[in-house]
Structure formats: structure tokens, C-alpha cells
Scaffold this active site. Structure first.
Site, PDB file in Angstrom:
ATOM      1  N   ASP A  66      -2.451  -1.728  10.364  1.00  0.00           N
ATOM      2  CA  ASP A  66      -2.647  -1.668   8.905  1.00  0.00           C
ATOM      3  C   ASP A  66      -3.258  -2.931   8.317  1.00  0.00           C
ATOM      4  O   ASP A  66      -3.571  -2.974   7.130  1.00  0.00           O
ATOM      5  CB  ASP A  66      -1.288  -1.508   8.199  1.00  0.00           C
ATOM      6  CG  ASP A  66      -0.707  -0.124   8.375  1.00  0.00           C
ATOM      7  OD1 ASP A  66      -1.414   0.755   8.882  1.00  0.00           O
ATOM      8  OD2 ASP A  66       0.460   0.054   7.994  1.00  0.00           O
ATOM      9  N   LYS A 101       0.840  -1.204   0.000  1.00  0.00           N
ATOM     10  CA  LYS A 101       0.000   0.000   0.000  1.00  0.00           C
ATOM     11  C   LYS A 101       0.867   1.243   0.000  1.00  0.00           C
ATOM     12  O   LYS A 101       2.048   1.198   0.394  1.00  0.00           O
ATOM     13  CB  LYS A 101      -0.943   0.031   1.208  1.00  0.00           C
ATOM     14  CG  LYS A 101      -0.289   0.008   2.594  1.00  0.00           C
ATOM     15  CD  LYS A 101       0.116   1.348   3.140  1.00  0.00           C
ATOM     16  CE  LYS A 101       0.702   1.242   4.553  1.00  0.00           C
ATOM     17  NZ  LYS A 101       1.557   2.378   4.936  1.00  0.00           N
TER      18      LYS A 101
END
Ligand code: C5P
Length: 308
Positions: A136, A12
């Protein structure tokens, strides 16, 4: 009968990242925009039913804190899985770079193992396990473009980011997330907090506010080389040039593939390489394809009611 799958674990970037302040639980309150990108680890899973549960990891890079094994362990308990799981990790996402590699690997296990073990899990249950593994991890159960608030694990879908060509620069520096928070924390004030909330809100509504990463201020002080790299990315014509997470990787976004190629040429750097943004629909498709032989229905990652 052993059931095998090779699944992707995408990296990401944070298209925006604001740290508001310290919470009573010791974590920091965030406002961020997560985006999955085409850089990915590859994970091979082989599940064999047996009475005695076992988890074995073949990791050529020998990563010490193994979130993948912890993710599998949590699932074995939560779903009462009986069997042996063999995992092989093919790492391509650099560690300590702010790209979420370890978190994505863990989320990949959360998505794939229930399917291989024939014990489908509800997304709510997976989100809860994800939060136990790291801030995350939950994002990678969903993918695409999402707003993350709270610790970062409370996620809301955002419309797909307009198509952009990316250049990632991985300077080979390992930045400690804990240290970065520790350095940033004393600089946070309640006045700043209000501004950040308004700016973030405007940004998600498309209000012409420019994106920012609060960690740049502290991490660039410690590593001036990263500030210089950001300037270089801007000079190559990047519309957006920013650090991701708490660093050390930086990315530039360009309007076209031609601009991307020109930037790579200008950078002339072995640590700079191209990537594309991966939206939620494509993220899901990759997962369906990877697990197609074992999944009766396309039940994950969950479809949101809103943007595709
Ligand atoms: O949740 P995770 O284990 O990925 O976080 C690593 C460290 O980063 C935490 O121990 C904490 O020090 C810091 N952190 C934080 N606030 C967040 C996320 C992480 O302070 N929202």
C-alpha cells in the site's frame, strides 16, 4: 544546521476491493480503488547533516514493526544520505484497521527526507522503494483517487470521487491482513476472477456497478459484530457502507454534511467520527505547504497528465 518539517500522513479507504487469486510470488492479484481521507498521523522530521548516519524514532505508541525506520534506512542507502534523522510520530490512525496508517507514515518519510536532506529523488525511485516496504505504500506517494492493480502498488489515476461526507467506525479490533488473505484464498476461482475484472472495469468507467470489498465475506464470518455495524451504517442512510482493506474499520458515505451529522447522531457511538475525502490536488497542496521552506520547486507528488 538542522532542517525540520512536520508532515501529514493521511489514511486511506478502499472504495472497492476485489481479490482475484494467488500469484506465483505468493501475493494476491488485486483490483482496488484507493482514496485518501482527512484522518491523518502527524510526523515531525529533523535532519542534521553529519558524517555518521543515524536514525532515531520517538514513538509514544511504540509500534513494533517500524516501517518508518525501514523507509528512512532504504533512503539513506539509496541516496547516500549522510546525517542524523530524528523522527517523532503522532499516531491518530488506528492500526490493523485497513486504513493504511503504517504505510502512509512510511510514504511520508519517502517524500519528506530527500527534500530535507537536499537530495531530491525521482518518483520512479521512490515508487520502487515503496514497493519494497509494502503493497500500500506506493499509493501514498500519489494520493487522491487511484486504481491499484497487481499487488496494489501499480497505480493509475482516477478522476476525483464526487464530494461526499464520510463517517468512519473504528471498532477497536485488530484484523490480521495475512490471516484475512489466508481465509479468502481457497474461495477464489477463475470464474469469479473473470466476473471481478469486468465489474471492476465497469465501476471505474462509472457503469452503475455497486462497489464491493471481497474481504467482508471472510472477516464478517470471524467478527459478526462488523457485519452488524455495516447494517447499522446502511440504516443511517449511507449511500455506500463498506469495510476498508481487510478491516476492521468501516465507512459510510453520505450526500451531504447534514446527512453525515444525522448518521453520527443515530450511531451515537464514540468510535464513529466524521471525515472528508481528500483529492489529489489537496493532497499535493498539503505536501507543498509542509515542505515549502526547503523545496525549490513543486516537484512532488508528481502531477499526472490526466485527471487533476
Ligand atoms: O505488502 P504487505 O507487506 O503490506 O502485505 C502484507 C501481507 O498481506 C503479505 O505478506 C501477504 O501475505 C498479504 N498480501 C497479499 N497480496 C497482496 C497484498 C498483501 O497476499 N496484494
Amino acid at each position: 544546521m538542522t532542517r525540520r518539517a512536520r508532515v501529514p500522513a493521511l489514511a486511506k479507504i478502499n472504495l472497492d476491493l476485489r481479490v482475484l487469486g494467488k500469484r506465483p510470488d505468493g501475493y494476491h492479484e488485486l483490483r482496488t480503488i484507493f482514496q485518501t481521507i482527512s484522518l491523518a498521523d502527524s510526523i515531525e522530521l529533523a535532519f542534521t547533516p553529519s558524517r555518521k548516519p543515524a536514525i532515531a524514532l520517538d514513538d509514544p505508541a511504540a509500534i513494533p514493526d517500524n516501517l518508518v525506520v525501514r523507509a528512512a534506512g532504504l533512503l539513506f542507502n539509496a541516496l547516500r544520505i549522510r546525517g542524523r534523522l530524528d523522527i517523532r510520530l503522532d499516531k491518530r490512525i488506528p492500526m490493523g484497521a485497513g486504513l493504511g496508517g503504517g504505510s502512509s507514515d512510511a510514504a511520508a518519510v519517502l517524500l519528506a527526507l530527500p527534500v530535507l536532506a537536499g537530495k531530491p529523488a525521482k518518483i520512479e525511485a521512490l515508487l520502487e522503494l515503496a514497493t519494497q516496504l509494502g503493497s500500500d505504500v506506493a499509493f501514498f506517494l500519489l494520493g487522491g483517487t487511484a486504481a491499484g492493480i497487481g499487488r496494489g502498488g501499480e497505480l493509475f489515476p482516477l478522476p476525483d470521487t464526487p464530494r461526499r461526507a464520510g463517517v468512519l467506525v473504528t471498532p477497536g479490533l485488530h484484523v490480521s491482513t495475512v490471516e484475512a488473505y489466508r481465509a479468502l484464498s481457497p474461495r477464489l476461482t477463475s470464474e469469479l476472477q473473470q466476473n471481478k475484472i469486468f465489474s471492476f472495469q465497469s465501476l471505474t468507467w462509472g457503469g452503475g456497478v455497486s462497489a464491493a470489498n471481497d474481504f467482508e465475506a471472510v472477516v464478517f464470518e470471524q467478527h459478526p459484530r462488523l457485519a452488524a455495524l455495516k447494517k447499522r451504517l446502511i440504516r443511517t442512510g449511507a449511500e455506500v457502507a463498506m469495510m476498508t482493506g481487510s478491516g476492521s474499520a468501516l465507512f459510510g458515505l453520505y450526500p451531504s454534511r447534514d446527512d453525515q451529522h444525522r448518521a453520527l447522531h443515530l450511531l451515537g457511538d464514540a468510535q464513529a467520527f466524521p471525515f472528508s475525502l481528500v483529492n489529489r490536488a489537496r493532497y499535493r497542496r498539503m505536501w507543498w505547504q509542509a515542505l515549502a521552506p526547503y523545496a525549490a520547486e513543486r516537484m512532488w507528488p508528481p502531477t499526472s497528465r490526466h485527471p487533476r
